[in-house]
Scaffold this motif. Structure first.
Motif, PDB file in Angstrom:
ATOM      1  N   PRO A 156       0.829  -1.209   0.000  1.00  0.00           N
ATOM      2  CA  PRO A 156       0.000   0.000   0.000  1.00  0.00           C
ATOM      3  C   PRO A 156       0.862   1.257   0.000  1.00  0.00           C
ATOM      4  CG  PRO A 156      -0.753  -1.566   1.659  1.00  0.00           C
ATOM      5  CD  PRO A 156       0.578  -2.058   1.160  1.00  0.00           C
ATOM      6  N   GLY A 157       0.469   2.247  -0.837  1.00  0.00           N
ATOM      7  CA  GLY A 157       1.188   3.520  -0.873  1.00  0.00           C
ATOM      8  C   GLY A 157       2.447   3.510  -1.708  1.00  0.00           C
ATOM      9  N   SER A 158       2.791   2.397  -2.348  1.00  0.00           N
ATOM     10  CA  SER A 158       4.013   2.337  -3.148  1.00  0.00           C
ATOM     11  C   SER A 158       3.779   3.012  -4.490  1.00  0.00           C
ATOM     12  CB  SER A 158       4.431   0.878  -3.343  1.00  0.00           C
ATOM     13  OG  SER A 158       5.531   0.804  -4.209  1.00  0.00           O
ATOM     14  N   ASN A 159       4.760   3.828  -4.942  1.00  0.00           N
ATOM     15  CA  ASN A 159       4.661   4.505  -6.242  1.00  0.00           C
ATOM     16  C   ASN A 159       5.627   3.924  -7.249  1.00  0.00           C
ATOM     17  OD1 ASN A 159       6.991   5.381  -5.090  1.00  0.00           O
ATOM     18  ND2 ASN A 159       6.649   7.577  -5.453  1.00  0.00           N
ATOM     19  N   GLU A 160       6.128   2.727  -6.987  1.00  0.00           N
ATOM     20  CA  GLU A 160       7.088   2.096  -7.892  1.00  0.00           C
ATOM     21  C   GLU A 160       6.338   1.185  -8.857  1.00  0.00           C
ATOM     22  OE1 GLU A 160       9.606   0.066  -5.198  1.00  0.00           O
ATOM     23  OE2 GLU A 160      10.965   1.767  -4.920  1.00  0.00           O
ATOM     24  N   ALA A 161       6.944   0.987 -10.022  1.00  0.00           N
ATOM     25  CA  ALA A 161       6.359   0.089 -11.006  1.00  0.00           C
ATOM     26  C   ALA A 161       6.417  -1.339 -10.478  1.00  0.00           C
ATOM     27  CB  ALA A 161       7.118   0.197 -12.322  1.00  0.00           C
ATOM     28  N   PRO A 162       5.334  -2.091 -10.604  1.00  0.00           N
ATOM     29  CA  PRO A 162       5.357  -3.481 -10.113  1.00  0.00           C
ATOM     30  C   PRO A 162       6.340  -4.316 -10.921  1.00  0.00           C
ATOM     31  CG  PRO A 162       3.373  -3.077 -11.391  1.00  0.00           C
ATOM     32  CD  PRO A 162       4.048  -1.744 -11.232  1.00  0.00           C
ATOM     33  N   PRO A 163       6.991  -5.276 -10.285  1.00  0.00           N
ATOM     34  CA  PRO A 163       7.951  -6.111 -11.012  1.00  0.00           C
ATOM     35  C   PRO A 163       7.232  -7.109 -11.916  1.00  0.00           C
ATOM     36  CG  PRO A 163       7.707  -6.909  -8.780  1.00  0.00           C
ATOM     37  CD  PRO A 163       6.890  -5.654  -8.865  1.00  0.00           C
ATOM     38  N   ASN A 164       7.949  -7.549 -12.928  1.00  0.00           N
ATOM     39  CA  ASN A 164       7.469  -8.611 -13.804  1.00  0.00           C
ATOM     40  C   ASN A 164       8.156  -9.908 -13.398  1.00  0.00           C
ATOM     41  OD1 ASN A 164       5.805  -6.982 -15.479  1.00  0.00           O
ATOM     42  ND2 ASN A 164       7.659  -6.202 -16.453  1.00  0.00           N
ATOM     43  N   ILE A 165       7.358 -10.909 -13.007  1.00  0.00           N
ATOM     44  CA  ILE A 165       7.898 -12.206 -12.597  1.00  0.00           C
ATOM     45  C   ILE A 165       7.165 -13.269 -13.388  1.00  0.00           C
ATOM     46  CG2 ILE A 165       8.344 -13.769 -10.661  1.00  0.00           C
ATOM     47  CD1 ILE A 165       8.040 -11.370  -8.798  1.00  0.00           C
ATOM     48  N   TRP A 166       7.894 -14.111 -14.058  1.00  0.00           N
ATOM     49  CA  TRP A 166       7.271 -15.188 -14.792  1.00  0.00           C
ATOM     50  C   TRP A 166       8.182 -16.405 -14.815  1.00  0.00           C
ATOM     51  CZ3 TRP A 166       9.141 -10.735 -17.052  1.00  0.00           C
ATOM     52  CH2 TRP A 166      10.198 -10.878 -17.964  1.00  0.00           C
ATOM     53  N   ARG A 167       7.560 -17.524 -15.134  1.00  0.00           N
ATOM     54  CA  ARG A 167       8.307 -18.779 -15.259  1.00  0.00           C
ATOM     55  C   ARG A 167       8.157 -19.261 -16.701  1.00  0.00           C
ATOM     56  NH1 ARG A 167      10.488 -21.968 -11.689  1.00  0.00           N
ATOM     57  NH2 ARG A 167       9.406 -20.996  -9.961  1.00  0.00           N
ATOM     58  N   THR A 168       9.294 -19.621 -17.287  1.00  0.00           N
ATOM     59  CA  THR A 168       9.302 -20.070 -18.673  1.00  0.00           C
ATOM     60  C   THR A 168       8.927 -21.539 -18.755  1.00  0.00           C
ATOM     61  OG1 THR A 168      11.647 -20.629 -18.582  1.00  0.00           O
ATOM     62  CG2 THR A 168      11.088 -18.370 -19.190  1.00  0.00           C
ATOM     63  N   VAL A 169       8.731 -21.998 -19.993  1.00  0.00           N
ATOM     64  CA  VAL A 169       8.328 -23.389 -20.182  1.00  0.00           C
ATOM     65  C   VAL A 169       9.425 -24.362 -19.784  1.00  0.00           C
ATOM     66  CG1 VAL A 169       6.666 -22.862 -21.998  1.00  0.00           C
ATOM     67  CG2 VAL A 169       9.067 -23.242 -22.593  1.00  0.00           C
TER      68      VAL A 169
END
Length: 593
Positions: free
Chosen positions: A224-237
């Motif tokens: 809450p209250g964060s003004n930073e861009a959310p991180p991108n997290i993913w898992r590859t095949v």
């Protein structure tokens, strides 16, 4: 023969967490508690690892962005800047500052040299790629020519939620494959900066030749209250976990570029693999403990119950009535031991009751046979003689025998109903002194001139809060009156003319009350103090006519008192020299609280 005492039995009854109950709770609760704890711990641990990885990568991106914003900038004149402006923000008055591509490329590569596992790219505010770290042109795909192994390791890795790449060390420089970042042309980054900064929404196109296929994306809870861009997290095949963050490059309050930093979170996967492997090991241990505890429970509960069932079957089929529950089961100090002791006692009591019924049936047949024989003999004699007077005497004898049979059958019927009636009737609180007083008054109103006098001597209750109240017992009032009438009638038949019979009520200690009936008769022969309670036993005064009593009165009285959890005993009254002054019957019953 060791068995559970009454005190131990009461202790087991009061304790809700008995030994067997503890065993059952342990067997059922241990695997569930272990599973719940490990699952909760794993969820929190996984989220914490990802948040830590994102925080470290974001801090690294901030360092890169700060260095680029201070050292890799160049100043453009206003007209040139206006000509190069692209659909973003409008040209400002005077000179403007922007990233110098050559300087930025060199500086970015120097910044990323200490951490080759991260792939960095630098973009202009309009989304045009400016520079990248070493190896960023190869993306984040596996090294060419490396084939994946298939088999049990892949199956186990998939079951645990990670792939083989989680355990591979990160490669460096020329010896190890370089990693890039996955970015698609459609993906849009929204950079959140300080409110006073103008941050554009740009589309970032990847220059990598290889784009890893995404199997799933991971979304962390937003603070809450964060003004930073959310991180991108993913898992590859192929099972790799990739983490990507972006940070704006700011110079004197203006955004002049965007730093994109991507890294394979192999440490997260490796740590998660170790944790899941430990959970898998704990699950195996819990399973083994469950099996062992179930086996123990089977030995301590199931098998003893089966042994008790076999013992009950043998006792049912045993004609000799000599078999009993094994001693090892009766010696146990838990519910099984209590059940075994109760089963053995129940079997013994049942056999005793069956023996008593058989003896009672034999005694009844014998007692009924005597008057029937007398009646038959009198009838046969009356038919052979012609004297009217003798026939009258024979008829008189037949009448006495018939009345004797009637009295005998009535008493036998009463004796047969006592057990069944008392088993269905619940004892209640009965005050003894008022009953004795009523019986004394009735006797006074109906007794003859030389009949015995009933004297009542009753103590009062001495307990706090009940001072002065009559003593009370747990009993069935009608049956208690029947017992007292039998004992008083027995005392009256042995009392001398104008004698006295004392009815005394007193505390007997240990939660009991005693009711004593004492007379001034000849007393009881010492050898007959127990025999007088046998069925059909009669020891009457010489002056009393034969057949007036069936011999069941005292037996029925003792049977009633025993069913009321009391005792009936006979003794003699004696003086200081030991001379017998009369008989004394004492009824002891539980005191009502």
């Amino acid at each position: 023969m060791p068995t559970l005492t009454g005190e131990a039995e009461a202790g087991l009854t009061r304790r809700w967490l008995s030994p067997m109950m503890r065993n059952i709770l342990l067997v059922n609760a241990l695997p569930l508690v272990l599973l719940a704890v490990t699952v909760l711990y794993l969820n929190q641990f996984h989220t914490g690892l990802l948040q830590g990885e994102v925080g470290a990568l974001r801090e690294q991106a901030r360092i890169y962005a700060g260095a680029l914003g201070q050292s890799a900038v160049t100043t453009l004149p206003a007209p040139k800047q206006a000509a190069r402006a692209v659909g973003g923000r409008a040209a400002a008055e005077g000179d403007s500052v922007q990233l110098a591509p050559d300087v930025a490329r060199l500086l970015l590569r120097r910044l990323t040299e200490p951490s080759p596992s991260a792939v960095a790219r630098l973009y202009a505010p309009d989304g045009q790629a400016i520079a990248g770290s070493a190896g960023s042109e190869h993306g984040l795909c596996p090294p060419p020519g490396r084939a994946r192994r298939q088999g049990f390791a892949d199956w186990l890795g998939g079951w645990l939620g990670i792939a083989e790449a989680a355990a591979r060390p990160t490669e460096r420089n020329g010896e190890r494959g370089e990693r890039g970042s996955e970015r698609t042309a459609e993906h849009v980054l929204v950079i959140r900066a300080h409110p006073q900064l103008t941050v554009p929404e740009v589309s970032v196109d990847s220059a990598a030749d290889c784009q890893p296929a995404v199997r799933e994306r991971v979304v962390l809870p937003e603070e809450p209250g964060s003004n930073e861009a959310p991180p991108n997290i993913w898992r590859t095949v192929d099972g790799r976990l990739l983490v990507q963050v972006v940070e704006p490059v700011v110079h004197e309050g203006h955004t002049i570029g965007i730093v994109q930093l991507t890294r394979e979170a192999s440490g997260v996967d490796r740590t998660l693999f170790e944790v899941r492997a430990s959970i898998f090991g704990l699950t195996l241990i819990a399973l083994a403990l469950t099996v062992l505890l179930s086996w123990y429970l089977s030995l301590t509960i199931a098998r003893p119950i089966l042994s008790l069932a076999r013992a009950a079957r043998v006792m049912r089929d045993n004609a000799g009535r000599t078999f009993s529950v094994p001693t090892r089961l009766r010696a146990r100090r838990d519910e099984i031991g209590l059940l075994a002791s109760t089963l053995d006692e129940s079997a013994q009591a049942l056999w005793t009751r069956m023996d008593a019924i058989e003896r009672f049936a034999a005694d009844v047949a014998h007692e009924i046979k005597n008057p029937l024989s007398s009646i038959r003999s009198a009838i046969e004699t009356a038919l052979r003689i012609g004297d009217v007077e003798q026939q009258k005497r024979l008829l008189t004898i037949i009448g006495h025998d018939v009345r004797r049979l009637d009295r005998l059958i009535t008493d036998i019927s009463d004796a047969s109903r006592v057990d069944a009636e008392l088993s269905r009737t619940r004892p209640e609180r009965v005050a003894v002194a008022p009953i004795l007083s009523v019986m004394a008054e009735m006797n006074e109103a109906t007794r003859e001139a030389d009949g015995p006098l009933l004297v009542v001597e009753a103590e009062s209750d001495t307990r706090p809060g009940r001072e002065g109240q009559p003593l009370a017992v747990w009993a069935v009032e009608d049956r208690l009156v029947q017992v007292l009438r039998n004992l008083i009638g027995n005392a009256e038949s042995f009392s001398p003319p104008a004698g006295r019979i004392w009815l005394r009520v007193a505390e007997a200690g240990r939660g009991f009350v005693s009711i004593a009936i004492e007379d001034e008769g000849p007393g009881i022969p010492p050898a007959k103090l127990e025999s007088i309670f046998d069925r059909f036993y009669t020891e009457r005064p010489a002056a009393e006519r034969f057949g007036q009593h069936s011999g069941l009165g005292l037996s029925i009285s003792r049977q009633i008192v025993t069913n009321l959890r009391g005792n009936l005993a006979a003794q003699n009254r004696t003086d200081a020299s030991g001379a017998i002054l009369g008989a004394k019957f004492v009824v002891t019953l539980p005191r009502a609280f």
